[in-house]
Design a protein around this motif. Structure first.
Motif, PDB file in Angstrom:
ATOM      1  N   ARG A  51       4.941  -8.037   4.514  1.00 27.28           N
ATOM      2  CA  ARG A  51       5.696  -7.794   3.283  1.00 27.28           C
ATOM      3  C   ARG A  51       5.731  -6.327   2.855  1.00 27.28           C
ATOM      4  O   ARG A  51       6.525  -5.973   2.003  1.00 27.28           O
ATOM      5  N   VAL A  52       4.863  -5.477   3.398  1.00 28.79           N
ATOM      6  CA  VAL A  52       4.877  -4.075   2.972  1.00 28.79           C
ATOM      7  C   VAL A  52       6.157  -3.407   3.443  1.00 28.79           C
ATOM      8  O   VAL A  52       6.705  -3.739   4.497  1.00 28.79           O
ATOM      9  N   THR A  53       6.632  -2.443   2.664  1.00 33.43           N
ATOM     10  CA  THR A  53       7.861  -1.720   3.015  1.00 33.43           C
ATOM     11  C   THR A  53       7.589  -0.453   3.805  1.00 33.43           C
ATOM     12  O   THR A  53       8.482   0.089   4.431  1.00 33.43           O
ATOM     13  N   ARG A  54       6.360   0.030   3.767  1.00 31.22           N
ATOM     14  CA  ARG A  54       5.972   1.208   4.559  1.00 31.22           C
ATOM     15  C   ARG A  54       4.480   1.109   4.846  1.00 31.22           C
ATOM     16  O   ARG A  54       3.730   0.471   4.084  1.00 31.22           O
ATOM     17  N   PRO A  55       4.024   1.706   5.931  1.00 32.61           N
ATOM     18  CA  PRO A  55       2.602   1.553   6.304  1.00 32.61           C
ATOM     19  C   PRO A  55       1.629   2.009   5.222  1.00 32.61           C
ATOM     20  O   PRO A  55       0.574   1.408   5.049  1.00 32.61           O
ATOM     21  N   LEU A  56       1.964   3.076   4.474  1.00 26.80           N
ATOM     22  CA  LEU A  56       1.033   3.593   3.475  1.00 26.80           C
ATOM     23  C   LEU A  56       0.819   2.628   2.316  1.00 26.80           C
ATOM     24  O   LEU A  56      -0.144   2.782   1.559  1.00 26.80           O
ATOM     25  N   ASP A  57       1.719   1.636   2.153  1.00 25.13           N
ATOM     26  CA  ASP A  57       1.503   0.633   1.118  1.00 25.13           C
ATOM     27  C   ASP A  57       0.299  -0.261   1.429  1.00 25.13           C
ATOM     28  O   ASP A  57      -0.187  -0.966   0.553  1.00 25.13           O
ATOM     29  N   PHE A  58      -0.155  -0.216   2.680  1.00 26.65           N
ATOM     30  CA  PHE A  58      -1.324  -0.990   3.108  1.00 26.65           C
ATOM     31  C   PHE A  58      -2.327  -0.023   3.731  1.00 26.65           C
ATOM     32  O   PHE A  58      -2.874  -0.264   4.807  1.00 26.65           O
ATOM     33  N   SER A  59      -2.596   1.080   3.021  1.00 26.69           N
ATOM     34  CA  SER A  59      -3.422   2.151   3.578  1.00 26.69           C
ATOM     35  C   SER A  59      -4.873   1.730   3.785  1.00 26.69           C
ATOM     36  O   SER A  59      -5.596   2.357   4.552  1.00 26.69           O
TER      37      SER A  59
END
Length: 683
Positions: A51-59
């Motif tokens: 569901r994250v839109t970019r990898p850094l959203d799940f850092s």
């Protein structure tokens, strides 16, 4: 309890509990609960990765992957202890073993091996390779991204806050992919550990069943193989989910939607591809020998979906732009754009083409980070916000050279050859390298190969890396030219800052009796003598009091210095001791008699030869004190201070000149010399 407190207390406690699980026996019921929680955690991580839109959203994923892997291995250890000691490891493992084996040990082992191959060979290796390449490319692009942010900031396209946020995102992205490169190794190691643990359970259980419990070979294999395969399967399903999540995160590009929505949007634009695929599947259903029903159903379904799609995606109604809301970015050839290109930067650092590695983080270059740290340090040291340093390459510079410019004018130049370090010391003849001088203090030095760093340090010489040489040189340039770098806008910002905390001080200071320009001139005069102006409240209070008597610039400066006197003297003291040198009383009296006031301030009407001798003798006494390791300050009468400072600008530029009123009572004064030119005076 707040989430922050849960994270502060619960996470460390959970990690400690995981470690304890490896050595403390666990009852089967608790193991069942933790195995179910392990599956829940793995599913949750995979869904978040989707569901994250970019990898850094799940850092947090790399650290979370390590914790989840450690948790799963601790469960393997606990289950192995129960399998080998009791032959029973809870209902979860037993149920998974019955379901997979289904009465056949060979079938269970084959399924387990297939899962291992899928995870280890396909997903884990692929995700590890993608993470390695992404980390390498991200680190290689880091200097360019940082310089692009600096360029946008210097051109005025973004402000300082947005530039800071962009730099943070660029740095966080590099850190994330670097961490993912390492975290992917956890998944690979976990897959290997699962195979080893399953083999140990099978062999160990078989041996325990036959040797300790007296079971036959068939009974021991049936009893312990069910537990071993069930244990391996429970672990492998959770591990497979985490491997999939790892692959999703490292292969995820930055978009505005989650993966599912983005996939439907992009597939929804391919009407022609859907028609061709539906027709091909429908054709396969017409080939004799192939089952017709599945191919015909899928082919018709694909063609039906294609009829509901629009070629190229949905047509959006164009929206007229709001001209008032558009950013005021000038056209490339507009007068405003040309004027922006003509703008002279307050502070620039130019590097020759072979020094670009200093700003390349992939090559270990940290010059940009040091320059940013230098700005913060200098702000605390001199009391002004140093302008942003525009760093760029200059092909006109000779190899190995760098140049520092202030308002477009080159004020300093130095060298920083690649693969070398600067050795500073007394005995450098035995070292191989290129002789030079340290750029700030002019000390004898030599550029030596970097691999001799430890050898140089053992020779009682100081070793300085190239980035430190450049930043130290720039720091000295900023200190010398601090007055030139303090602009009218900077003064306005400082005044507004004081106004927020001490509004009465500013009300008495501006706009009457002093203008902003007069405040700027006073602050510049203080900076020219390397006086820190951080204590703006006392400076402005002294200036406002002096301005009621006379607004002459020299009087304003001396009033501010008197207010800051103890701080100025303390800045030159060492361990509470201030080394001072003075004029001979007769000489000082004669200088007072020749003191005159002019349009540009006070000056001494002295015989040129006497003035030259005073300057030379002062420089000699100061150098003798510095050679003894006790840098002095020159103390004189208050009316003489500024005139003497001007007289010594050439012969003793580094020697501070203080008045008697600026000496704080908290310091111990030590006399280092007396300037005496009596023989010239008598002539």
């Amino acid at each position: 309890m707040k989430p922050s407190k849960i994270g502060l207390i619960g996470i460390p406690a959970a990690i400690i509990g995981i470690i304890v699980m490896m050595v403390v026996p666990m009852p089967p019921f608790l193991l069942d609960l933790l195995l179910a929680f392990n599956l829940l955690l793995s599913v949750l991580i995979m869904l978040v990765a989707l569901r994250v839109t970019r990898p850094l959203d799940f850092s947090i994923f790399p650290a979370l992957l390590l914790i989840a892997t450690l948790f799963r291995l601790s469960l393997n250890i606990s289950s192995t202890r129960l399998v080998l000691s009791q032959g029973y490891a809870g209902k979860v493992i037993e149920a998974f073993g019955d379901f997979v084996i289904g009465g056949s040990l060979v079938v269970g082992l084959v399924i387990f091996i297939i899962l291992m191959v899928i995870q280890f060979v396909v997903i884990t290796n692929g995700a590890g390779r993608v993470a390695e390449v992404a980390a390498r490319f991200t680190l290689d692009a880091l200097p360019g991204k940082q310089m692009a942010v600096d360029a946008d900031l210097n051109s005025g396209l973004i402000d300082e806050a947005e530039a800071r946020q962009r730099r943070k995102e660029v740095s966080s992205e590099a850190d994330f992919y670097g961490a993912m490169d390492g975290a992917s190794k956890f998944v690979k190691g976990d897959a290997i550990a699962s195979v080893v643990i399953t083999i140990v359970n099978l062999v160990g259980g078989f041996a325990i069943g036959m040797l300790q419990q007296g079971l036959s070979a068939g009974e021991a294999m049936k009893r312990y193989s069910q537990m071993s395969v069930g244990d391996g399967l429970v672990s492998q399903i959770a591990a497979l989910l985490l491997s999939v999540a790892t692959g999703l995160v490292v292969t995820r590009a930055t978009t505005e939607q989650d993966m599912g929505s983005e996939m439907m949007t992009q597939f929804g634009k391919q009407k022609q591809a859907m028609q061709i695929a539906g027709g091909a599947i429908l054709t396969l259903g017409l080939i004799p020998g192939l089952p017709k029903l599945p191919f015909i159903l899928l082919g018709v379904g694909a063609l039906f979906v294609a009829t509901r799609m629009t070629e190229g995606g949905p047509v959006e109604t164009p929206v007229e732009p709001d001209l008032d809301a558009l950013p005021a970015t000038p056209q490339k050839d507009s007068p405003l754009a040309i004027a922006q290109d003509m703008r002279v930067e307050p502070l620039e650092l130019e590097l020759a083409y072979d020094l670009i590695d200093l700003v390349d983080a992939a090559s270990g270059g940290d010059l940009l980070d040091r320059v940013r740290a230098l700005r913060r340090k200098l702000a605390q040291e001199i009391g002004i916000v140093v302008p942003l340093v525009r760093t760029r390459d200059n092909l006109d510079l000779p190899p190995r050279h760098y140049a520092i410019r202030v308002h477009g004018v080159e004020v300093a130049r130095g060298q920083a050859p690649a693969g070398m370090v600067l050795a500073i010391g007394d005995d450098l003849d035995a070292l191989p390298g290129t002789p030079t001088q340290e750029p700030v203090f002019g000390l004898d030095a030599k550029w030596v190969p970097a691999e001799l760093r430890e050898h140089v340090a053992l020779a009682n010489s100081t070793v300085v890396d190239r980035s430190s040489v450049v930043t130290t040189h720039m720091a000295e340039v900023v200190r010398v030219h601090a007055a030139d770098l303090l602009g009218r806008e900077d003064v306005k910002m400082l005044v507004d800052m004081v106004k927020q905390s001490n509004p009465v001080v500013i009300e008495e200071l501006t706009p009457q009796p002093l203008s902003l320009g007069e405040v700027q001139r006073t602050l510049q005069s203080l900076l020219a003598e390397r006086v820190c102006i951080r204590d703006l409240v006392r400076i402005f209070e002294a200036m406002s009091m002096r301005a009621k008597v006379s607004p002459d610039p020299e009087g304003l400066v001396e009033a501010a210095r008197t207010a800051l006197g103890p701080a100025i003297a303390a800045s030159h003291a060492v361990d509470g001791r201030l080394s001072v040198m003075t004029f001979d009383p007769l000489l000082e009296q004669r200088m007072l008699e020749t003191l005159r006031q002019g349009e540009s301030g006070s000056f001494l009407v002295l015989d040129p030869m006497l003035a030259e001798r005073i300057a030379i003798e002062t420089g000699r006494v100061a150098q003798a004190a510095e050679a003894a390791g006790d840098p002095p300050v020159l103390v004189c009468a208050g009316p003489l201070r500024l005139a003497v400072r001007r007289l010594l600008e050439t012969s003793a530029p580094r020697t501070p000149v203080l008045s008697y009123s600026e000496l704080g009572g908290q310091l111990t004064l030590v006399t280092s010399g007396v300037v005496n030119v009596a023989e010239v005076t008598a002539a």
